[in-house]
Design a protein around this motif. Structure first.
Motif, PDB file in Angstrom:
ATOM      1  N   LEU A  76       0.937  -1.779  -0.363  1.00 20.47           N
ATOM      2  CA  LEU A  76       0.306   0.151   0.195  1.00 20.47           C
ATOM      3  C   LEU A  76       0.947   1.690   0.078  1.00 20.47           C
ATOM      4  O   LEU A  76       0.493   2.098   0.025  1.00 20.47           O
ATOM      5  CB  LEU A  76      -1.068   0.238   1.504  1.00 20.47           C
ATOM      6  N   GLN A  77       1.970   1.300   0.121  1.00 16.97           N
ATOM      7  CA  GLN A  77       2.985   2.379  -0.017  1.00 16.97           C
ATOM      8  C   GLN A  77       3.253   3.482  -1.280  1.00 16.97           C
ATOM      9  O   GLN A  77       3.199   4.577  -0.476  1.00 16.97           O
ATOM     10  CB  GLN A  77       3.998   1.564   0.908  1.00 16.97           C
ATOM     11  N   GLY A  78       2.218   2.610  -2.289  1.00 16.78           N
ATOM     12  CA  GLY A  78       1.855   4.024  -3.327  1.00 16.78           C
ATOM     13  C   GLY A  78       1.193   4.945  -2.909  1.00 16.78           C
ATOM     14  O   GLY A  78       0.752   5.731  -3.346  1.00 16.78           O
ATOM     15  N   LEU A  79       0.135   4.558  -2.046  1.00 20.24           N
ATOM     16  CA  LEU A  79      -0.708   5.221  -1.895  1.00 20.24           C
ATOM     17  C   LEU A  79      -1.204   5.825  -0.698  1.00 20.24           C
ATOM     18  O   LEU A  79      -1.986   6.868  -0.082  1.00 20.24           O
ATOM     19  CB  LEU A  79      -2.060   3.776  -1.590  1.00 20.24           C
ATOM     20  N   LEU A  80       0.300   6.272  -0.302  1.00 23.11           N
ATOM     21  CA  LEU A  80       0.161   6.757   1.200  1.00 23.11           C
ATOM     22  C   LEU A  80       0.605   8.130   1.262  1.00 23.11           C
ATOM     23  O   LEU A  80      -0.318   9.140   2.134  1.00 23.11           O
ATOM     24  CB  LEU A  80       1.960   6.580   1.974  1.00 23.11           C
ATOM     25  N   PRO A  81       0.684   8.774  -0.136  1.00 17.39           N
ATOM     26  CA  PRO A  81       0.537  10.433   0.004  1.00 17.39           C
ATOM     27  C   PRO A  81      -1.064  10.415  -0.138  1.00 17.39           C
ATOM     28  O   PRO A  81      -1.183  11.526   0.982  1.00 17.39           O
ATOM     29  CB  PRO A  81       1.110  10.723  -1.095  1.00 17.39           C
ATOM     30  N   GLU A  82      -1.852   9.930  -0.655  1.00 19.47           N
ATOM     31  CA  GLU A  82      -3.205  10.235  -0.741  1.00 19.47           C
ATOM     32  C   GLU A  82      -3.585   9.852   0.422  1.00 19.47           C
ATOM     33  O   GLU A  82      -4.926  10.996   0.800  1.00 19.47           O
ATOM     34  CB  GLU A  82      -3.975   9.245  -1.770  1.00 19.47           C
ATOM     35  N   VAL A  83      -2.992   9.021   1.269  1.00 18.62           N
ATOM     36  CA  VAL A  83      -3.989   8.830   2.452  1.00 18.62           C
ATOM     37  C   VAL A  83      -3.326   9.453   3.622  1.00 18.62           C
ATOM     38  O   VAL A  83      -4.512  10.180   4.292  1.00 18.62           O
ATOM     39  CB  VAL A  83      -2.956   7.299   3.315  1.00 18.62           C
ATOM     40  N   MET A  84      -2.192  10.618   3.461  1.00 11.89           N
ATOM     41  CA  MET A  84      -1.991  11.502   3.993  1.00 11.89           C
ATOM     42  C   MET A  84      -3.374  12.599   3.756  1.00 11.89           C
ATOM     43  O   MET A  84      -3.305  13.167   4.700  1.00 11.89           O
ATOM     44  CB  MET A  84      -0.875  11.529   4.095  1.00 11.89           C
ATOM     45  N   GLN A  85      -2.873  13.105   2.990  1.00 13.79           N
ATOM     46  CA  GLN A  85      -3.936  14.195   2.564  1.00 13.79           C
ATOM     47  C   GLN A  85      -5.291  13.723   3.028  1.00 13.79           C
ATOM     48  O   GLN A  85      -6.257  14.556   3.466  1.00 13.79           O
ATOM     49  CB  GLN A  85      -4.348  14.386   0.495  1.00 13.79           C
ATOM     50  N   ARG A  86      -5.604  12.487   3.512  1.00 11.93           N
ATOM     51  CA  ARG A  86      -6.819  12.319   4.235  1.00 11.93           C
ATOM     52  C   ARG A  86      -6.815  12.808   5.522  1.00 11.93           C
ATOM     53  O   ARG A  86      -7.928  12.903   6.433  1.00 11.93           O
ATOM     54  CB  ARG A  86      -7.528  10.993   4.031  1.00 11.93           C
TER      55      ARG A  86
END
Length: 331
Positions: A92-102
């Motif tokens: 899931l690490q590729g999604l971390l920037p988007e998750v951080m925005q949440r």
């Protein structure tokens, strides 16, 4: 509701239906997205994880940015479940920037889910991904220390600890200022009503002291003497004391009484140290004293009809010395 009934009455069909939900997601028919996502999330524990590949994760990433709050919630819920599975968390690490925005989402459920996902995956990400995320996290997480939800406070504080641990090389140098800014909030949350938040604050403050190579602070944390810790912070020098004093003022209005009392005492310590300092320092302290005096007057008014011998509020006030202390008898 139907998927829950299906899991109870016909669990052998769950895998087949979850596969159909995955196929629907891959077809990207917008009208069906909410329905397919709902089934996908409800039956995720019955889904063959090999099907949750890069294409599915790309769809989840897209839904994280959706204007539809329900799609964002469903995307975060699915990531929370996936991050709890060791074999998938690292992917899931590729999604971390988007998750951080949440973390800044207007929806509290989404913010809490994002904290959970980041807490489960940050340590598993490779350094190239984790380092930049860790740098950005500190600035995003500090305001969450004051969130009304104890879960959000605890998870955001622990995530700061994780961020310090994954940072390396130049990232650590770049992070020093933000770590130093976390010291005062962490110190105040040692007094948090919620024991889990107080414990998280202690662990993270210890990590920050280690990060900043503050041996005396680490030593005091082991002794569990909060006011010695406050004195240690203020002993860094007048410029640091000024900064910490400014940070302490909002805690005078904290909804938590222990944090308000801690702020009063901290300002008293700062007042004694800075009383011979520049005029602007004295003004900051006096502003804090004004807030405290109002608090004491309101407290006296609310207690005027009560006679409780176990509690005494004795303000000791000297404007020139710029500090106030509230004394409270032990129970």
């Amino acid at each position: 509701m139907l998927t829950r009934l299906l899991r109870r009455e016909a669990p052998e069909r769950c895998t087949a239906i979850s596969e159909q939900a995955v196929m629907a997601l891959l077809q990207r028919r917008t009208v069906q997205d909410v329905g397919a996502m709902t089934v996908f999330v409800e039956l995720l524990d019955s889904t063959n994880l090999e099907q949750v590949d890069g294409r599915v994760l790309s769809i989840l990433q897209s839904h994280l940015k959706s204007q539809d709050v329900l799609l964002r919630r469903l995307a975060v819920r699915s990531l929370v479940m996936l991050s709890g599975r060791c074999q998938k968390a690292a992917t899931l690490q590729g999604l971390l920037p988007e998750v951080m925005q949440r973390l800044q989402d207007s929806d509290s459920e989404i913010r809490m889910g994002a904290l959970t996902v980041l807490g489960s995956t940050l340590r598993l990400a490779d350094g190239k991904t984790a380092g930049p995320i860790a740098l950005q996290l500190f600035k995003t997480l500090l305001p969450l220390f004051e969130n009304e939800s104890s879960y959000v406070r605890e998870r955001s504080i622990l995530l700061c600890r994780d961020a310090m641990e994954v940072a390396v090389g130049t990232q650590r140098r770049q992070m020093r200022k933000d770590v130093r800014r976390s010291l005062v909030p962490l110190f105040f949350h040692l007094h948090d009503y919620d024991p889990s938040v107080a414990q998280a604050s202690s662990e993270t403050l210890h990590g920050a002291a280690k990060f900043l190579k503050r041996r005396q602070l680490r030593k005091l944390l082991k002794t569990e003497q909060p006011w010695k810790i406050g004195e240690c912070l203020l002993a860094e020098g007048s410029s640091r004391a000024e900064e910490y004093l400014q940070q302490s003022l909002p805690y005078l209005r904290s909804p938590q009484q222990p944090l308000r009392e801690a702020a009063v005492r901290f300002i008293g310590l700062a007042g004694r140290q800075l009383r011979d300092g520049r005029q602007e320092n004295r003004q900051v302290i006096c502003d804090g004293i004004g807030i405290v005096k109002c608090m004491i007057n309101r407290l006296r008014a609310s207690l005027s009809s009560l006679s409780h011998p176990s509690v005494q509020y004795v303000p000791i006030t000297t404007v020139e010395d710029s500090y106030i202390t509230i004394l409270q008898n032990d129970d």
